[in-house]
Scaffold this motif. Structure first.
Motif, PDB file in Angstrom:
ATOM      1  N   ARG A 114       0.852  -1.181   0.000  1.00  0.00           N
ATOM      2  CA  ARG A 114       0.000   0.000   0.000  1.00  0.00           C
ATOM      3  C   ARG A 114       0.891   1.236   0.000  1.00  0.00           C
ATOM      4  NH1 ARG A 114      -2.702  -3.404   3.701  1.00  0.00           N
ATOM      5  NH2 ARG A 114      -4.852  -3.880   3.092  1.00  0.00           N
ATOM      6  N   ILE A 115       0.340   2.341  -0.475  1.00  0.00           N
ATOM      7  CA  ILE A 115       1.124   3.570  -0.511  1.00  0.00           C
ATOM      8  C   ILE A 115       1.522   4.013   0.898  1.00  0.00           C
ATOM      9  CG2 ILE A 115      -0.927   5.047  -0.538  1.00  0.00           C
ATOM     10  CD1 ILE A 115       2.514   5.654  -2.243  1.00  0.00           C
ATOM     11  N   SER A 116       0.654   3.771   1.892  1.00  0.00           N
ATOM     12  CA  SER A 116       0.994   4.151   3.270  1.00  0.00           C
ATOM     13  C   SER A 116       2.229   3.409   3.759  1.00  0.00           C
ATOM     14  CB  SER A 116      -0.194   3.868   4.200  1.00  0.00           C
ATOM     15  OG  SER A 116      -0.564   2.502   4.144  1.00  0.00           O
ATOM     16  N   ASP A 117       2.450   2.185   3.265  1.00  0.00           N
ATOM     17  CA  ASP A 117       3.630   1.418   3.657  1.00  0.00           C
ATOM     18  C   ASP A 117       4.851   1.782   2.815  1.00  0.00           C
ATOM     19  OD1 ASP A 117       2.362  -0.014   5.715  1.00  0.00           O
ATOM     20  OD2 ASP A 117       1.478  -1.389   4.261  1.00  0.00           O
ATOM     21  N   VAL A 118       4.630   2.192   1.556  1.00  0.00           N
ATOM     22  CA  VAL A 118       5.756   2.647   0.731  1.00  0.00           C
ATOM     23  C   VAL A 118       6.393   3.876   1.369  1.00  0.00           C
ATOM     24  CG1 VAL A 118       6.405   3.627  -1.508  1.00  0.00           C
ATOM     25  CG2 VAL A 118       4.847   1.675  -1.400  1.00  0.00           C
ATOM     26  N   TYR A 119       5.567   4.760   1.919  1.00  0.00           N
ATOM     27  CA  TYR A 119       6.095   5.956   2.582  1.00  0.00           C
ATOM     28  C   TYR A 119       6.911   5.604   3.824  1.00  0.00           C
ATOM     29  CZ  TYR A 119       3.864   9.696  -0.101  1.00  0.00           C
ATOM     30  OH  TYR A 119       3.517  10.591  -1.089  1.00  0.00           O
ATOM     31  N   ARG A 120       6.627   4.464   4.440  1.00  0.00           N
ATOM     32  CA  ARG A 120       7.313   4.066   5.676  1.00  0.00           C
ATOM     33  C   ARG A 120       8.449   3.076   5.437  1.00  0.00           C
ATOM     34  NH1 ARG A 120       3.815   0.685   7.711  1.00  0.00           N
ATOM     35  NH2 ARG A 120       4.731   0.626   9.787  1.00  0.00           N
ATOM     36  N   ALA A 121       8.512   2.487   4.250  1.00  0.00           N
ATOM     37  CA  ALA A 121       9.459   1.406   3.976  1.00  0.00           C
ATOM     38  C   ALA A 121      10.896   1.855   4.222  1.00  0.00           C
ATOM     39  CB  ALA A 121       9.295   0.932   2.537  1.00  0.00           C
TER      40      ALA A 121
END
Length: 396
Positions: free
Chosen positions: A253-260
């Motif tokens: 998800r995009i929310s996890d891409v930002y945190r990866a």
């Protein structure tokens, strides 16, 4: 520890006239808090031991009324304590002071949702976006029936509310989201000791509307692969494209891409992390198998994987990339994950495996990725022909 209370006043805040604000000092489990009563009384006429007020002068007309007020408040507190005990719930000092506001009052749906949304937000249970969505639902309720009480809301009420939103031109997805919010906060209200809810609201069916899931096919994805090194892209667009292709090839998800980041145990085979969505309910890390080619899109392996703009700018950049690539689809941050799901089902076809990779609780959620294009249907038929070895057709 049982609840104890005492009639008292602040000895350090006595007025020159000799009057002081009257309090009930309440103690629960060694926590003490004063509950203000809305009047003053001469300090020397407050009998703390008997928990009553004495007459200020002969035939004092107010003493009986004030003592009755004190007695009623004590009875209210005792009744709340009893209700918690009957339901085997633990009463805290914070809950008591909150529930005094609910006691013997009908609370409007708007007031309850405002309170509960902010309570969840302040506790870190929901984020700013979820809070804003909740308050948008509250605004729509105000337009419909601002003063509706919690116990007014039932199946019929929700049906009329839904019709009101349709008449206003709200999209099916918006209506579904609004009703979903209301039902969720009514469910929270049901758990409260001092609130009354008409459980008939549960009988209102609120199925999510059928929507087309936007995804890229193999040809379109190949175009974007070729665009990575294109001189037509700005530096920002290239960063966004790399992150987007990482989504397409990992399912994140995009929310996890930002945190990866590098602490996600990136090894030759997988990423391990707790997804941001549903993190309050999760205790176990999600293990996402990662193809070697997906790693080539990572900008930085020593810290945060990507240096990205706001999600609004991210989506705007994707639309600019789509225009330059002549891809006539509405690209957004959701399309990357959808693309992974579509391609996995096309080439692998194992829905249970996809469910595990994408971290879905229900297989019904995974089902949305089982899309087939016309070309896929034709290829499937041709594969069947090869398998059953049709070489010629006999004419009748």
């Amino acid at each position: 520890m049982p609840l104890t209370l005492k009639l008292t006043y602040n000895k350090d805040r006595v007025k020159k006239s000799g009057e002081a604000r009257v309090y009930l000092r309440i103690t629960i489990d060694r926590q003490t808090k004063p509950m203000k009563l809305d009047f003053y009384w001469p300090a020397d006429k407050i009998n703390e031991e008997r928990a009553i007020l004495l007459q200020r002068y002969s035939d004092d007309p107010d003493v009986q009324r004030r003592n009755l007020q004190i007695k009623n408040r004590i009875n209210d507190i005792t009744d709340i304590e009893t209700q918690y005990s009957l339901r085997r719930r633990i009463l805290t000092i914070e809950l008591l002071f909150r529930d005094i506001g609910f006691y013997k009052r009908r609370i409007t749906l708007v007031k309850w949702m405002e309170y509960k949304i902010m309570d969840r937000f302040n506790d870190g249970e929901i984020e700013e976006g979820t809070k804003k969505n909740g308050f948008s639902t509250i605004d729509s309720i105000k337009s419909f029936r601002k003063n509706a009480f919690i116990d007014d809301v039932n199946k019929t009420w929700l049906s009329k509310y839904s019709a009101f939103l349709r008449k206003k031109g709200s999209a099916p997805g918006t209506i579904w989201g609004r009703i979903k919010d209301i039902k969720a906060y009514l469910a929270y209200a049901e758990r409260e000791v001092m609130l009354v809810v008409d459980t008939d609201y549960r009988n209102f069916q609120n199925s999510p509307p059928e929507t087309d899931t936007v995804f890229l096919n193999q040809r379109e994805l190949n175009i974007l692969f070729d665009m990575v090194d294109s001189i037509e892209l700005t530096q920002l667009q290239r960063r966004v494209l790399m992150a987007f292709l990482f989504q397409c090839t990992t399912s994140l998800r995009i929310s996890d891409v930002y945190r990866a980041n590098s602490e996600w145990n990136l090894d030759p085979k997988s990423l391990q992390f707790i997804p941001k969505k549903g993190s309050k309910r999760r205790s176990k890390k999600l293990v996402v198998p990662i193809m070697p080619g997906a790693k080539t899109f990572i900008s930085n392996l020593d810290g945060m994987f990507f240096n990205l703009p706001t999600e609004q700018e991210y989506n705007r950049s994707l639309k600019e990339i789509a225009a330059k690539s002549q891809i006539h689809k509405n690209l957004s941050s959701h399309v990357g994950r959808h693309t992974y799901g579509y391609l996995f089902m096309k080439y692998i076809g194992n829905m249970k495996a996809l469910q595990m990779i994408m971290g879905h609780q229900s297989p019904n959620t995974t089902q949305r990725y089982a899309h087939l294009e016309d070309e896929d249907l034709f290829n499937a038929v041709m594969k069947m022909q090869r398998e059953i070895n049709i070489s010629t057709l006999k004419k009748a």
